[in-house]
Design a protein around this motif. Structure first.
Motif, PDB file in Angstrom:
ATOM      1  N   LEU A  50       0.782  -1.196  -0.128  1.00 56.50           N
ATOM      2  CA  LEU A  50      -0.192   0.441   0.103  1.00 56.50           C
ATOM      3  C   LEU A  50       0.956   1.077  -0.113  1.00 56.50           C
ATOM      4  N   ARG A  51       0.261   2.347  -0.875  1.00 50.36           N
ATOM      5  CA  ARG A  51       1.184   3.396  -0.904  1.00 50.36           C
ATOM      6  C   ARG A  51       0.041   4.585   0.235  1.00 50.36           C
ATOM      7  N   LEU A  52       0.861   4.940   1.142  1.00 48.52           N
ATOM      8  CA  LEU A  52      -0.294   6.051   2.161  1.00 48.52           C
ATOM      9  C   LEU A  52      -0.344   7.847   1.224  1.00 48.52           C
ATOM     10  N   TYR A  53      -1.220   8.618   1.271  1.00 50.00           N
ATOM     11  CA  TYR A  53      -1.514   9.402   0.890  1.00 50.00           C
ATOM     12  C   TYR A  53      -0.304  10.201   1.094  1.00 50.00           C
ATOM     13  N   VAL A  59       3.832  -2.664   4.161  1.00 52.64           N
ATOM     14  CA  VAL A  59       3.929  -3.812   3.571  1.00 52.64           C
ATOM     15  C   VAL A  59       3.269  -5.104   4.457  1.00 52.64           C
ATOM     16  N   HIS A  60       2.608  -5.387   3.263  1.00 55.03           N
ATOM     17  CA  HIS A  60       1.636  -6.651   4.450  1.00 55.03           C
ATOM     18  C   HIS A  60       2.124  -7.758   3.673  1.00 55.03           C
ATOM     19  N   ARG A  61       2.278  -9.023   4.801  1.00 55.13           N
ATOM     20  CA  ARG A  61       2.790 -10.172   4.214  1.00 55.13           C
ATOM     21  C   ARG A  61       1.790 -11.518   4.253  1.00 55.13           C
ATOM     22  N   LEU A  62       1.333 -12.190   3.322  1.00 54.12           N
ATOM     23  CA  LEU A  62       0.664 -13.077   4.336  1.00 54.12           C
ATOM     24  C   LEU A  62       0.306 -14.404   4.736  1.00 54.12           C
ATOM     25  N   GLU A  63       0.126 -14.903   6.189  1.00 54.54           N
ATOM     26  CA  GLU A  63       0.689 -15.609   7.086  1.00 54.54           C
ATOM     27  C   GLU A  63      -0.489 -16.977   6.352  1.00 54.54           C
ATOM     28  N   HIS A  64      -1.549 -16.611   5.985  1.00 49.14           N
ATOM     29  CA  HIS A  64      -2.658 -17.799   6.566  1.00 49.14           C
ATOM     30  C   HIS A  64      -3.634 -17.722   5.834  1.00 49.14           C
ATOM     31  N   VAL A  65      -4.499 -18.199   4.656  1.00 50.64           N
ATOM     32  CA  VAL A  65      -5.653 -18.550   4.678  1.00 50.64           C
ATOM     33  C   VAL A  65      -6.479 -19.303   5.205  1.00 50.64           C
ATOM     34  N   THR A  73      -5.149 -13.904   7.718  1.00 50.28           N
ATOM     35  CA  THR A  73      -3.857 -13.497   8.560  1.00 50.28           C
ATOM     36  C   THR A  73      -2.434 -12.864   8.092  1.00 50.28           C
ATOM     37  N   TYR A  74      -2.366 -11.523   8.560  1.00 52.44           N
ATOM     38  CA  TYR A  74      -1.113 -11.309   7.266  1.00 52.44           C
ATOM     39  C   TYR A  74      -0.513 -10.428   8.303  1.00 52.44           C
ATOM     40  N   ALA A  75       0.691 -10.298   8.317  1.00 52.20           N
ATOM     41  CA  ALA A  75       1.650  -9.763   9.493  1.00 52.20           C
ATOM     42  C   ALA A  75       2.010  -8.284   8.654  1.00 52.20           C
ATOM     43  N   VAL A  76       2.203  -7.284   9.084  1.00 55.79           N
ATOM     44  CA  VAL A  76       2.822  -5.834   8.822  1.00 55.79           C
ATOM     45  C   VAL A  76       4.426  -5.554   8.677  1.00 55.79           C
ATOM     46  N   ILE A  77       4.742  -6.096   7.791  1.00 54.27           N
ATOM     47  CA  ILE A  77       6.547  -6.221   7.335  1.00 54.27           C
ATOM     48  C   ILE A  77       7.210  -4.840   7.060  1.00 54.27           C
ATOM     49  N   GLU A  78       6.534  -3.918   7.139  1.00 53.17           N
ATOM     50  CA  GLU A  78       6.800  -2.597   6.910  1.00 53.17           C
ATOM     51  C   GLU A  78       5.759  -1.371   7.070  1.00 53.17           C
ATOM     52  N   GLY A  79       5.976   0.052   7.614  1.00 55.28           N
ATOM     53  CA  GLY A  79       5.081   0.860   7.655  1.00 55.28           C
ATOM     54  C   GLY A  79       5.387   1.788   8.644  1.00 55.28           C
ATOM     55  N   PRO A  80       4.808   2.929   8.869  1.00 55.35           N
ATOM     56  CA  PRO A  80       5.293   4.045   9.335  1.00 55.35           C
ATOM     57  C   PRO A  80       4.120   3.458  11.432  1.00 55.35           C
ATOM     58  N   TYR A  81       4.336   2.619  10.822  1.00 55.47           N
ATOM     59  CA  TYR A  81       3.538   2.271  12.478  1.00 55.47           C
ATOM     60  C   TYR A  81       4.226   2.556  13.550  1.00 55.47           C
ATOM     61  N   PRO A  82       4.068   3.014  14.799  1.00 56.57           N
ATOM     62  CA  PRO A  82       4.451   3.164  15.955  1.00 56.57           C
ATOM     63  C   PRO A  82       4.377   1.850  16.972  1.00 56.57           C
ATOM     64  N   VAL A  83       4.423   0.574  15.844  1.00 59.56           N
ATOM     65  CA  VAL A  83       4.641  -1.001  16.675  1.00 59.56           C
ATOM     66  C   VAL A  83       5.474  -1.885  15.466  1.00 59.56           C
ATOM     67  N   ALA A  84       5.640  -2.841  16.369  1.00 58.87           N
ATOM     68  CA  ALA A  84       6.228  -3.331  16.127  1.00 58.87           C
ATOM     69  C   ALA A  84       5.564  -5.181  15.687  1.00 58.87           C
ATOM     70  N   ASP A  85       6.079  -5.809  15.289  1.00 58.38           N
ATOM     71  CA  ASP A  85       5.762  -7.634  15.066  1.00 58.38           C
ATOM     72  C   ASP A  85       4.164  -7.563  15.216  1.00 58.38           C
ATOM     73  N   LEU A  86       3.802  -6.490  14.357  1.00 61.67           N
ATOM     74  CA  LEU A  86       2.308  -6.496  14.165  1.00 61.67           C
ATOM     75  C   LEU A  86       1.364  -7.496  13.279  1.00 61.67           C
ATOM     76  N   LEU A  87       0.627  -8.748  14.321  1.00 60.66           N
ATOM     77  CA  LEU A  87      -0.005  -9.967  13.101  1.00 60.66           C
ATOM     78  C   LEU A  87      -0.929  -9.573  13.111  1.00 60.66           C
ATOM     79  N   ALA A  88      -2.152  -9.139  12.237  1.00 63.37           N
ATOM     80  CA  ALA A  88      -3.443  -8.692  12.491  1.00 63.37           C
ATOM     81  C   ALA A  88      -4.618 -10.013  10.995  1.00 63.37           C
ATOM     82  N   GLN A  89      -5.566 -10.915  12.014  1.00 61.90           N
ATOM     83  CA  GLN A  89      -6.296 -11.178  11.496  1.00 61.90           C
ATOM     84  C   GLN A  89      -7.358 -10.260  10.855  1.00 61.90           C
ATOM     85  N   ILE A  90      -8.317 -10.338   9.462  1.00 60.49           N
ATOM     86  CA  ILE A  90      -9.332 -10.324   9.247  1.00 60.49           C
ATOM     87  C   ILE A  90     -10.265 -11.170   9.011  1.00 60.49           C
TER      88      ILE A  90
END
Length: 144
Positions: A50-53, A59-65, A73-90
């Protein structure tokens, strides 16, 4: 490790929501701050960029479908966020006639150099605000 869960009831069938929220769907149209998106692959290890405004990359990496549910489930592997090792699920599920429930969860570690005081509460608030903004944009796209 903090856990943030955001849930929203959407007034449309899940089959209408899934094309917008799936890994290779239209996430770039509702993800907070996104102005463009590319997806390279649909299997574990695939990347979504993704490119932000402000020009920042995310950058998200797919971990599980899930092969059973509408979920991934995906991991955020790059971004301007104030967190590390973010693992998310939708996760999306039908909820009665013509409605869907979206769950968006994340675990992460606060990234102290981005936070004024490096507190867990500030990192949680950032992720919760990000998810709330994304769900609000998604509801706008789905307005019947």
């Amino acid at each position: 490790m903090p856990l943030v869960t955001a849930t929203t009831l959407l007034p449309v069938p899940a089959r209408r929501v899934w094309p917008l929220v799936r890994w290779d769907g239209a996430v770039g149209e509702w993800y907070p701050g996104a102005v463009s998106m590319t997806v390279d692959g649909t299997e574990k290890g695939a990347l979504r960029r993704l490119r932000l405004y402000d020009g920042s990359p995310v950058v998200h990496r797919l971990e599980h479908v899930s092969r059973v549910d509408d979920a991934y489930t995906y991991a955020v592997i790059e971004g301007p966020y104030p967190v590390a090792d973010l693992l998310a699920q939708i996760r999306l599920r039908a909820d009665g006639e013509g409605q869907a429930v979206l769950h968006w969860t994340a675990t992460f570690h606060p990234y102290a150099s981005h936070l004024q005081e490096g507190t867990e509460a500030e990192a949680e608030r950032f992720v919760r605000d990000l998810y709330d903004a994304g769900m609000a944009r998604l509801r706008t796209l789905l307005h019947p």
